[in-house]
Design a protein around this motif. Sequence first.
Motif, PDB file in Angstrom:
ATOM      1  N   THR A   1     -14.972  38.738   4.894  1.00 54.40           N
ATOM      2  CA  THR A   1     -13.876  39.699   5.093  1.00 54.40           C
ATOM      3  C   THR A   1     -14.417  40.995   5.673  1.00 54.40           C
ATOM      4  OG1 THR A   1     -12.803  38.709   3.179  1.00 54.40           O
ATOM      5  CG2 THR A   1     -11.861  40.750   4.001  1.00 54.40           C
ATOM      6  N   SER A   2     -15.514  41.486   5.079  1.00 55.50           N
ATOM      7  CA  SER A   2     -16.093  42.744   5.572  1.00 55.50           C
ATOM      8  C   SER A   2     -16.697  42.546   6.960  1.00 55.50           C
ATOM      9  CB  SER A   2     -17.161  43.249   4.606  1.00 55.50           C
ATOM     10  OG  SER A   2     -18.202  42.289   4.489  1.00 55.50           O
ATOM     11  N   ARG A   3     -17.337  41.413   7.151  1.00 57.16           N
ATOM     12  CA  ARG A   3     -17.982  41.149   8.446  1.00 57.16           C
ATOM     13  C   ARG A   3     -16.947  41.011   9.558  1.00 57.16           C
ATOM     14  NH1 ARG A   3     -22.972  36.939   7.231  1.00 57.16           N
ATOM     15  NH2 ARG A   3     -24.223  38.387   6.013  1.00 57.16           N
TER      16      ARG A   3
ATOM     17  N   PRO B   1      -6.228  37.705  15.229  1.00 55.08           N
ATOM     18  CA  PRO B   1      -6.553  36.388  14.659  1.00 55.08           C
ATOM     19  C   PRO B   1      -7.954  36.212  14.073  1.00 55.08           C
ATOM     20  CG  PRO B   1      -5.366  36.098  16.695  1.00 55.08           C
ATOM     21  CD  PRO B   1      -5.653  37.564  16.568  1.00 55.08           C
ATOM     22  N   SER B   2      -8.961  36.954  14.526  1.00 46.55           N
ATOM     23  CA  SER B   2     -10.311  36.742  13.991  1.00 46.55           C
ATOM     24  C   SER B   2     -10.374  36.992  12.493  1.00 46.55           C
ATOM     25  CB  SER B   2     -11.322  37.634  14.712  1.00 46.55           C
ATOM     26  OG  SER B   2     -11.176  38.977  14.311  1.00 46.55           O
ATOM     27  N   THR B   3      -9.507  37.859  11.958  1.00 47.59           N
ATOM     28  CA  THR B   3      -9.493  38.137  10.516  1.00 47.59           C
ATOM     29  C   THR B   3      -9.058  36.888   9.753  1.00 47.59           C
ATOM     30  OG1 THR B   3      -8.675  40.280  11.206  1.00 47.59           O
ATOM     31  CG2 THR B   3      -8.820  39.914   8.853  1.00 47.59           C
ATOM     32  N   GLN B   4      -8.166  36.101  10.341  1.00 48.33           N
ATOM     33  CA  GLN B   4      -7.667  34.899   9.665  1.00 48.33           C
ATOM     34  C   GLN B   4      -8.730  33.808   9.560  1.00 48.33           C
ATOM     35  OE1 GLN B   4      -4.634  34.910   8.250  1.00 48.33           O
ATOM     36  NE2 GLN B   4      -4.488  37.006   8.984  1.00 48.33           N
ATOM     37  N   MET B   5      -9.759  33.878  10.391  1.00 50.57           N
ATOM     38  CA  MET B   5     -10.818  32.862  10.350  1.00 50.57           C
ATOM     39  C   MET B   5     -11.557  32.857   9.020  1.00 50.57           C
ATOM     40  SD  MET B   5     -12.771  32.858  13.937  1.00 50.57           S
ATOM     41  CE  MET B   5     -11.952  32.788  15.490  1.00 50.57           C
ATOM     42  N   THR B   6     -11.502  33.948   8.302  1.00 48.21           N
ATOM     43  CA  THR B   6     -12.250  34.044   7.035  1.00 48.21           C
ATOM     44  C   THR B   6     -11.806  32.970   6.054  1.00 48.21           C
ATOM     45  OG1 THR B   6     -10.606  35.608   6.266  1.00 48.21           O
ATOM     46  CG2 THR B   6     -12.625  36.525   7.174  1.00 48.21           C
TER      47      THR B   6
END
Length: 391
Positions: free
Chosen positions: A115-117, A333-338
Amino acid sequence: MLDSYTNDINRTCLPAGLVCKFPANNLQLMVQSGAKGSTVNTMQISCLLGQIELEGKRPPVMISGKSLPSFPAFEFTPRAGGFIDGRFMTGIQPQEFFFHCMAGREGLIDTAVKTSRSGYLQRCLIKHLEGLHVGYDMTVRNSDKSVVQFRYGEDGMDISRAQFFNEKQLQFLSENTKALAQEDILEKLKLGEDQEEIKKYCKEIDEWKEKNGNPLEKTRRKPFMLFSQYVKGKVGSTKKFDKPKIIKLWYEMDNEIRESFEKQCVRCSDPVDSVYQPDSHFGSINERLEKMIEDFQPRRKKKVKKRVPQYHETQDNAVHVRSRGASSQSGEPSTQMTLNTFHFAGRGEMNVTLGIPRLREILMMASKNIKTPSMEIPFLNVPNLEKKRTP
């Protein structure tokens, strides 16, 4: 080795092996309609969980040679190595549950760490791209007004809105023209002042294509190339074709002869969407979309008896309306990859080099030796390719 067995079990069970089949099966209805869930969820519920993976490997063996205290030392059966043949519907055994919990814990840790990354990666990207904007002339420009792209993404379309613009989805668009393109709005768009000009321009391009072939597929006809072919025909194929001599002849030739070769090479007009801006001119679409619709026409005539109302011989109303409303972008969308690794706890498909770690590796580390280099090799346009390929 176990993958093939897992796939065989899944193929047997889904969808033919189910007692209650689609659409009576509510879970299948939910997944296949696209409301929520995926085939992985249905497999884990109805078939089996398959091989559990931790950090891309099978569960590790302890110093005693066991993966869990309940197995014999150096046990080599699939079950001792984290293969779960149980399913959620009928329940899984304690050892399998423990393996599944191990993978679930890994997913939770991944989620917390990533999440932080992902937030920082998102910030880095947006910070570097914050100066970019799409102008009224459809070009992507920097903060100092220099052009980065003449058309956003080379076609000026928003990726999230352009998901239906592919060969597989054209049948769907064709069948739902009335729902996607309201007739009263279509009529107003067709009565626009520029419609006759666009039709005329399209006709010019079509006429050029009939004479010279599609510029996207064929090699371009150039005056020098035609001259070379003419000389080769005169000299004969058996004799040696001297390139420097041909070039010298071309430059020493009379202007009248050179012009006669140039007249045979009439330049194709610019694409419609580069002359008439797509977002404000109905009927102006890019060449790729136009070709895709052209290729689809014969199939539609065979499959659908009732012809869909059309604006132009090779252009579909639904595609036109959809393409007009597709020209912006989002970076969230990259945040949803977590969450990917969390949802599919221990599934083999979720590799360490996918998602956020892959993005970090490419964009932030800029490593020369990437962990899993990949390459896309497109197939030639072979009919019935999927049937022909070897198992």
